[in-house]
Structures are given as C-alpha cells and as structure tokens.
Design an enzyme around this catalytic site. Structure first.
Site, PDB file in Angstrom:
ATOM      1  CB  SER A 134      -0.912  -0.064   1.233  1.00 63.85           C
ATOM      2  OG  SER A 134      -1.711   1.072   1.323  1.00 63.85           O
ATOM      3  CE1 TYR A 148       0.270   4.951  -5.487  1.00 63.13           C
ATOM      4  CE2 TYR A 148       0.832   6.613  -3.862  1.00 63.13           C
ATOM      5  CZ  TYR A 148       1.057   5.385  -4.445  1.00 63.13           C
ATOM      6  OH  TYR A 148       2.066   4.576  -3.971  1.00 63.13           O
ATOM      7  CE  LYS A 152      -0.446   1.872  -3.760  1.00 68.75           C
ATOM      8  NZ  LYS A 152       0.030   0.537  -4.087  1.00 68.75           N
TER       9      LYS A 152
HETATM   10  N1  LIG Z   1       8.130   4.543  -4.615  1.00 72.94           N
HETATM   11  C1  LIG Z   1       7.408   5.015  -3.623  1.00 72.94           C
HETATM   12  O1  LIG Z   1       7.606   6.135  -3.133  1.00 72.94           O
HETATM   13  C2  LIG Z   1       6.307   4.173  -3.044  1.00 72.94           C
HETATM   14  C3  LIG Z   1       5.842   4.491  -1.752  1.00 72.94           C
HETATM   15  C4  LIG Z   1       4.811   3.736  -1.213  1.00 72.94           C
HETATM   16  C5  LIG Z   1       4.272   2.693  -1.917  1.00 72.94           C
HETATM   17  N2  LIG Z   1       4.744   2.400  -3.170  1.00 72.94           N
HETATM   18  C6  LIG Z   1       4.121   1.297  -3.892  1.00 72.94           C
HETATM   19  O2  LIG Z   1       5.104   0.327  -4.170  1.00 72.94           O
HETATM   20  C7  LIG Z   1       4.715  -0.433  -5.313  1.00 72.94           C
HETATM   21  C8  LIG Z   1       5.899  -0.550  -6.255  1.00 72.94           C
HETATM   22  O3  LIG Z   1       6.207   0.723  -6.749  1.00 72.94           O
HETATM   23  P1  LIG Z   1       7.676   1.220  -7.101  1.00 72.94           P
HETATM   24  O4  LIG Z   1       7.870   2.490  -6.382  1.00 72.94           O
HETATM   25  O5  LIG Z   1       8.647   0.137  -6.970  1.00 72.94           O
HETATM   26  O6  LIG Z   1       7.417   1.625  -8.628  1.00 72.94           O
HETATM   27  P2  LIG Z   1       8.029   1.160 -10.016  1.00 72.94           P
HETATM   28  O7  LIG Z   1       9.498   1.049  -9.944  1.00 72.94           O
HETATM   29  O8  LIG Z   1       7.418   2.064 -11.017  1.00 72.94           O
HETATM   30  O9  LIG Z   1       7.427  -0.318 -10.195  1.00 72.94           O
HETATM   31  C9  LIG Z   1       6.090  -0.519 -10.505  1.00 72.94           C
HETATM   32  C10 LIG Z   1       5.945  -1.932 -11.025  1.00 72.94           C
HETATM   33  O10 LIG Z   1       4.554  -2.161 -11.280  1.00 72.94           O
HETATM   34  C11 LIG Z   1       4.439  -2.730 -12.584  1.00 72.94           C
HETATM   35  N3  LIG Z   1       3.138  -2.463 -13.185  1.00 72.94           N
HETATM   36  C12 LIG Z   1       2.529  -1.294 -13.450  1.00 72.94           C
HETATM   37  N4  LIG Z   1       1.337  -1.492 -14.038  1.00 72.94           N
HETATM   38  C13 LIG Z   1       1.179  -2.842 -14.137  1.00 72.94           C
HETATM   39  C14 LIG Z   1       0.164  -3.684 -14.647  1.00 72.94           C
HETATM   40  N5  LIG Z   1      -0.971  -3.201 -15.216  1.00 72.94           N
HETATM   41  N6  LIG Z   1       0.330  -5.036 -14.579  1.00 72.94           N
HETATM   42  C15 LIG Z   1       1.453  -5.555 -14.036  1.00 72.94           C
HETATM   43  N7  LIG Z   1       2.475  -4.809 -13.564  1.00 72.94           N
HETATM   44  C16 LIG Z   1       2.322  -3.474 -13.605  1.00 72.94           C
HETATM   45  C17 LIG Z   1       5.574  -2.112 -13.383  1.00 72.94           C
HETATM   46  O11 LIG Z   1       5.806  -2.904 -14.525  1.00 72.94           O
HETATM   47  P3  LIG Z   1       6.265  -2.299 -15.935  1.00 72.94           P
HETATM   48  O12 LIG Z   1       7.744  -2.048 -15.822  1.00 72.94           O
HETATM   49  O13 LIG Z   1       5.930  -3.385 -16.881  1.00 72.94           O
HETATM   50  O14 LIG Z   1       5.483  -1.041 -16.157  1.00 72.94           O
HETATM   51  C18 LIG Z   1       6.695  -2.164 -12.343  1.00 72.94           C
HETATM   52  O15 LIG Z   1       7.262  -3.434 -12.323  1.00 72.94           O
HETATM   53  C19 LIG Z   1       3.510   0.298  -5.920  1.00 72.94           C
HETATM   54  O16 LIG Z   1       2.327  -0.357  -5.555  1.00 72.94           O
HETATM   55  C20 LIG Z   1       3.574   1.673  -5.258  1.00 72.94           C
HETATM   56  O17 LIG Z   1       2.317   2.283  -5.174  1.00 72.94           O
HETATM   57  C21 LIG Z   1       5.747   3.111  -3.745  1.00 72.94           C
END
Ligand SMILES: NC(=O)c1ccc[n+]([C@@H]2O[C@H](COP(=O)([O-])OP(=O)(O)OC[C@H]3O[C@@H](n4cnc5c(N)ncnc54)[C@H](OP(=O)(O)O)[C@@H]3O)[C@@H](O)[C@H]2O)c1
Length: 279
Positions: A134, A148, A152
């Site tokens: 989340s 967003y 979540k």
């Molecule tokens: N970074 C932050 O600050 C943060 C903070 C809190 C929570 N989060 C959460 O952590 C999780 C991972 O995010 P991240 O920060 O690591 O971002 P990220 O590097 O952009 O990774 C996102 C991943 O989700 C995949 N994805 C997106 N749409 C998809 C779909 N329709 N089907 C399957 N895969 C899909 C992407 O694949 P593709 O490469 O194929 O697009 C990528 O592998 C997310 O849920 C995000 O909301 C992130």
C-alpha cells in the site's frame, strides 16, 4: 545449524523498483520467486540473475493474463507461501482536470488489479501470507495525488475484508511505505504531463505553483526519499515472521501521515491548505 526454510513467493511488478529488489533479495536468500513482469527482456534479465527466479508474464489489469499467470505458476507448484501485490502506478494532478477514465486507470491497477490477482491465486495460498504494498498515501491526506490515495485506501479496505472473511489460514498484511527512491515518481510526472496535455494554458496557470511543487516533489523523491532496501528489509522480516501485524508503516513520514489522518479533518485540512498557500 538452523536450516533455512525455502518459501515460494509470487510478486507482481518485479521489473523495477521495490518489486525487482525484493525478488532479487528473496532469491539470494534461497527462496523460490515467481516474478511478475510484462516484457520478455525483464523476464530474461531477472532469470539470468538467479536460478531461483522464474519470470511470469502478468498484466494485472487483464483477466486472461492473470488466468494464464495462475496456470503457469500452478504447473510449477501446488502451493505459494506468499503473494506480494506490489505492481502499482501513480495518477497525479488536480482533480478538476483528471478525467474519470484516467482515474479509473489508477483503480484498475492499484485496486482492482491487486484484488483480481488475490482472488485468482487464493487456491494456491495455503497457510500463507498476502502482502499488499500500500502506501502512506492510503491515509488520504495528500492533494494532487488523490486518485492514488483513494486507490490505496480502497485496496486496504478490500484486503482487510479478506482478513475478516477468508476461511483459509491466510494472513493479510498491508505495508505502507513513505516515499521511496524508485522510478515510480518520474513515471508519474510523465503520466501527469500526458494526462493534462489538453488542459488550457489559462487553467494550467491557476495551478502553476502546484504543478511546479508536484514536479519538484517527484524529483526530490529521487534523492531524499527512503532507500529501497529499507522496504525490502521490512518485507523480509514480515515474510519470516510467524505472527506478523496486519499493517506496517515504513518511515517517519508514513507514521506521521497515519497519525495526521486520525486528527479532525477540518484541522488537518487547515494545515495542508496553509502549506499549499506557502509553496
Ligand atoms: N516509490 C514510492 O515512493 C512508493 C511508496 C509507497 C508505496 N509504493 C508502492 O510500491 C509499489 C511498487 O512501486 P515502485 O515504487 O517500486 O514503482 P516502479 O518502480 O514504477 O514499479 C512498478 C511496477 O509495477 C508494474 N506495473 C505497473 N502497471 C502494471 C500492470 N498493469 N500489470 C502488471 N504490472 C504493472 C511495473 O511494470 P512495468 O515495468 O511493466 O510497467 C513495475 O514493475 C507500488 O504499488 C507503489 O504504489 C511506492
């Protein structure tokens, strides 16, 4: 010496950021990882890194892709110990200019996608854990990324309902990190640019300061946010834990957002408005 127990783990969104690092760390620790990806190059690259990683094609917004992924994993194992719903996107911008279609895309990935994957994979989850990545955004107090936040929060509510309703022995856990240094923020800035390209210049001017702050925030997150390993370390602890909590905040900002969201809305909105007026 205590023998390490190998767990079988499926993680969505393993091509980049938190998902990728988690898949690699878990594989290094000897676990069998099914890594959700969407591109052949991502599958090849991850599988080259470790024989414990098997890339699984899955687009979590597409039912037939989820079904294919399920059968692919099912052929390789009759049981998963952990499902990590990690795939996610950020739809950002002033609510007045975002179309419902654009907001639906946010929910299609973060809320309905995670829900559909959990439902589909339930038969493989015995004495297992489902971990939703989340966000502190689930506190709902951040303007300009409200789709967003809402996606979540909704996902957390559905996950909690699983915890209350599910007859199987499955632990449902929500992990809420503060901002983390991953590509998601640059992707979100690009998406916002595309989503708002038809907004008139006059309308854009109304939010000039906020657009600038959004861009600044995205670029700050590349340098000032949490390192990915902080989240991965916590996930490893949760996976190993016999008795995990239902929800974890990661980082000071996440704990602060959680507390702030419990204050009277009028008060917290005044604080946020004050901050926005002083951008
Ligand atoms: N970074 C932050 O600050 C943060 C903070 C809190 C929570 N989060 C959460 O952590 C999780 C991972 O995010 P991240 O920060 O690591 O971002 P990220 O590097 O952009 O990774 C996102 C991943 O989700 C995949 N994805 C997106 N749409 C998809 C779909 N329709 N089907 C399957 N895969 C899909 C992407 O694949 P593709 O490469 O194929 O697009 C990528 O592998 C997310 O849920 C995000 O909301 C992130």
């Amino acid at each position: 010496m205590k023998e390490k127990i190998q767990q079988k783990i499926f993680i969505t969104g393993a091509s980049s950021g938190i998902g990728r690092e988690t898949a690699i760390r878990l594989a290094k620790e000897g676990h069998k990882v099914f890594a959700g990806i969407r591109r052949k190059t991502d599958k090849q690259e991850l599988e080259k890194l470790s024989e414990n990683i098997t890339g699984v094609y899955i687009d979590i917004t597409n039912d037939s892709s989820i079904t294919k992924a399920f059968w692919y994993v099912m052929k390789k194992t009759d049981k998963l110990d952990v499902l990590i719903n990690n795939a996610g996107i950020v739809v950002a911008g002033p609510l007045e200019f975002l179309s419902v279609k654009q907001i639906k895309e946010q929910f299609d990935v973060n809320t309905f996608g995670s829900l559909a994957v959990t439902q589909k994979f339930l038969p493989l989850l015995k004495d297992a854990k489902v971990i939703n990545i989340s966000s502190m955004a689930a506190s709902g107090i951040f303007p300009y990324i409200s789709p967003y936040c809402a996606s979540k929060r909704a996902s957390d509510i559905l996950l909690n309902s699983f915890a209350l309703e599910c007859k199987e022995n499955i632990k449902f856990i929500s992990v809420k990190p503060a901002a983390v240094k991953t590509p998601i923020w640059n992707k979100s800035a690009l998406k916002a640019h595309e989503n708002l390209k038809d907004v008139s210049d006059i309308n854009k001017q109304k939010y000039e300061k906020e657009f600038f702050a959004l861009k600044q925030n995205a670029s700050d997150n590349n340098t000032k946010a949490l390192e990915i390993y902080v989240v991965v370390d916590k996930l490893i602890k949760i996976i190993k834990s016999k008795n995990p909590k239902q929800s974890y905040n990661i980082g000071f900002a996440a704990t602060a957002a959680d507390w702030a969201s419990k204050l009277p809305l009028g008060f917290i909105n005044k604080l946020i408005k004050w901050k926005l007026n002083h951008l």
